[in-house]
Design a protein around this motif. Structure first.
Motif, PDB file in Angstrom:
ATOM      1  N   VAL A   4       0.852  -1.190   0.000  1.00  0.00           N
ATOM      2  CA  VAL A   4       0.000   0.000   0.000  1.00  0.00           C
ATOM      3  C   VAL A   4       0.891   1.245   0.000  1.00  0.00           C
ATOM      4  O   VAL A   4       1.861   1.320   0.757  1.00  0.00           O
ATOM      5  CB  VAL A   4      -0.913   0.032   1.243  1.00  0.00           C
ATOM      6  N   MET A   5       0.566   2.221  -0.870  1.00  0.00           N
ATOM      7  CA  MET A   5       1.327   3.483  -0.930  1.00  0.00           C
ATOM      8  C   MET A   5       0.761   4.431   0.131  1.00  0.00           C
ATOM      9  O   MET A   5      -0.293   5.044  -0.056  1.00  0.00           O
ATOM     10  CB  MET A   5       1.214   4.102  -2.323  1.00  0.00           C
ATOM     11  N   GLY A   6       1.468   4.523   1.238  1.00  0.00           N
ATOM     12  CA  GLY A   6       0.986   5.303   2.366  1.00  0.00           C
ATOM     13  C   GLY A   6       0.756   6.771   2.074  1.00  0.00           C
ATOM     14  O   GLY A   6      -0.215   7.365   2.545  1.00  0.00           O
ATOM     15  N   SER A   7       1.615   7.402   1.278  1.00  0.00           N
ATOM     16  CA  SER A   7       1.500   8.841   1.013  1.00  0.00           C
ATOM     17  C   SER A   7       0.242   9.164   0.202  1.00  0.00           C
ATOM     18  O   SER A   7      -0.458  10.144   0.491  1.00  0.00           O
ATOM     19  CB  SER A   7       2.748   9.346   0.282  1.00  0.00           C
ATOM     20  N   PRO A  53      -0.564  -5.052   7.287  1.00  0.00           N
ATOM     21  CA  PRO A  53      -1.843  -5.602   7.793  1.00  0.00           C
ATOM     22  C   PRO A  53      -2.739  -4.582   8.487  1.00  0.00           C
ATOM     23  O   PRO A  53      -3.935  -4.827   8.659  1.00  0.00           O
ATOM     24  CB  PRO A  53      -1.384  -6.691   8.786  1.00  0.00           C
ATOM     25  N   ILE A  54      -2.186  -3.437   8.875  1.00  0.00           N
ATOM     26  CA  ILE A  54      -3.013  -2.434   9.550  1.00  0.00           C
ATOM     27  C   ILE A  54      -4.162  -1.966   8.663  1.00  0.00           C
ATOM     28  O   ILE A  54      -5.246  -1.630   9.153  1.00  0.00           O
ATOM     29  CB  ILE A  54      -2.140  -1.223   9.973  1.00  0.00           C
ATOM     30  N   ASP A  55      -3.962  -1.963   7.353  1.00  0.00           N
ATOM     31  CA  ASP A  55      -4.989  -1.490   6.412  1.00  0.00           C
ATOM     32  C   ASP A  55      -6.262  -2.339   6.489  1.00  0.00           C
ATOM     33  O   ASP A  55      -7.344  -1.817   6.753  1.00  0.00           O
ATOM     34  CB  ASP A  55      -4.390  -1.470   4.999  1.00  0.00           C
ATOM     35  N   PRO A  56      -6.180  -3.664   6.284  1.00  0.00           N
ATOM     36  CA  PRO A  56      -7.404  -4.473   6.400  1.00  0.00           C
ATOM     37  C   PRO A  56      -7.947  -4.579   7.821  1.00  0.00           C
ATOM     38  O   PRO A  56      -9.157  -4.684   8.020  1.00  0.00           O
ATOM     39  CB  PRO A  56      -6.979  -5.843   5.864  1.00  0.00           C
ATOM     40  N   ILE A  57      -7.059  -4.518   8.836  1.00  0.00           N
ATOM     41  CA  ILE A  57      -7.515  -4.625  10.219  1.00  0.00           C
ATOM     42  C   ILE A  57      -8.411  -3.439  10.582  1.00  0.00           C
ATOM     43  O   ILE A  57      -9.503  -3.600  11.155  1.00  0.00           O
ATOM     44  CB  ILE A  57      -6.315  -4.709  11.192  1.00  0.00           C
ATOM     45  N   LEU A  58      -7.974  -2.229  10.245  1.00  0.00           N
ATOM     46  CA  LEU A  58      -8.786  -1.044  10.528  1.00  0.00           C
ATOM     47  C   LEU A  58     -10.071  -1.033   9.701  1.00  0.00           C
ATOM     48  O   LEU A  58     -11.108  -0.543  10.153  1.00  0.00           O
ATOM     49  CB  LEU A  58      -7.975   0.224  10.275  1.00  0.00           C
TER      50      LEU A  58
END
Length: 304
Positions: free
Chosen positions: A129-132, A193-198
């Motif tokens: 995932v591109m955080g910016s 993994p923080i992306d799908p968890i949130l």
């Protein structure tokens, strides 16, 4: 044998309809603006989600797409509710907005299920995932959702149709917050993994709102008893406080919308009592003590 009846169906709606129309027009305007904001930013989120590879962003974009449709449905509900009664619809179209609220509740649950499914897939097979990019789109989305939420929150909070629209936007707002949090974690730690968890946490909050709105609107649609209008309580109150009422029977309470409770009942009068006077006394008690301005009261003499 006394079978004389006094039967009347009193609408008592003069002031109530005027007030309701103003509330409905205001809510309709608020929902329309929120729908345009939601749909416009949804396009930006789809682009941002594809470019960044973020499920949180794509999930929020999907949520906003369904929200745009749901807000349009809510707008239609308000629009139809303004139509007057006619020969085929003696109560008009008022209940359509309850149906709109029910459909919106179901779509919230379906959306939450889809987000959870996609999140599990991402946890099993993580993707970069591109955080910016995620951060930039999420911040703009948060601002848009705050404006839409403010608009809807300023309306009538007793209106289930508006509640359904509000919770859709609240879900978007939470989705934007989750996307920002995910972007921060990814940018500073690289933990994907923080992306799908949130995303799943947001889905759980959406489920709570969906269940609440679906349950409330379904209760009205099946003509369940409104809160505070239990037939046994109405019967006991009238028999205790209406002096010339011998007995109160056949009490039915339901609601056309969450703001329009309806009651029908039959009263057996005592000997030598004016039936019309008794009927008016019963209707006055229902309005003053239970807040029911639309009641059908049948009064009859006792059987000799």
């Amino acid at each position: 044998m006394g079978h004389e009846h006094s039967h009347a169906h009193d609408h008592g709606h003069g002031h109530e309809h005027s007030h309701a129309n103003i509330d409905t027009a205001d809510a309709r305007k608020r929902v329309a603006i929120a729908a345009f904001l939601t749909f416009g930013f949804m396009i930006a989120e789809v682009v941002g989600g594809v470019v960044s590879g973020s499920l949180a962003l794509l999930a929020d974009a999907a949520h906003m797409l369904t929200d745009a449709g749901s807000l349009a449905l809510a707008w239609l509900g308000f629009k139809l509710a303004e139509r007057p009664a006619d020969d085929r619809r003696s109560f008009g179209w008022a209940r359509f907005k309850i149906l709109a609220a029910f459909v919106n509740g179901i779509t919230l649950l379906a959306l939450a299920a889809w987000i959870c499914f996609e999140a599990i897939q991402r946890l099993v097979s993580p993707e970069p995932v591109m955080g910016s990019v995620l951060m930039g789109v999420a911040v703009v989305g948060l601002l848009v959702n705050i404006i839409a939420f403010y608009l809807l929150h300023g309306g009538d909070q007793e209106d289930l149709n508006l509640q359904g629209a509000l919770w859709h936007v609240a879900g978007d707002l939470l989705g934007s917050v989750a996307a920002i949090a995910a972007a921060l974690v990814i940018m500073f730690t690289g933990w994907m993994p923080i992306d799908p968890i949130l995303s799943m946490l947001v889905a759980l909050l959406i489920i709570v709102a969906g269940v609440r709105i679906t349950r409330k609107s379904a209760h009205i649609l099946i003509e369940g008893v409104p809160s505070g209008l239990e037939p046994a309580d109405i019967k006991a109150d009238l028999e205790a406080n209406i002096e010339n009422a011998e007995e109160v029977t056949h009490v039915h309470a339901w609601a056309l919308t969450e703001q329009k409770p309806l009651v029908t009942l039959e009263v057996v009068a005592r000997e030598n009592v004016c039936l019309d006077t008794l009927r008016l006394a019963v209707k006055a008690r229902l309005k003053e003590h239970f807040g029911v301005s639309h009641a059908t009261v049948e009064v009859r003499k006792p059987v000799q």
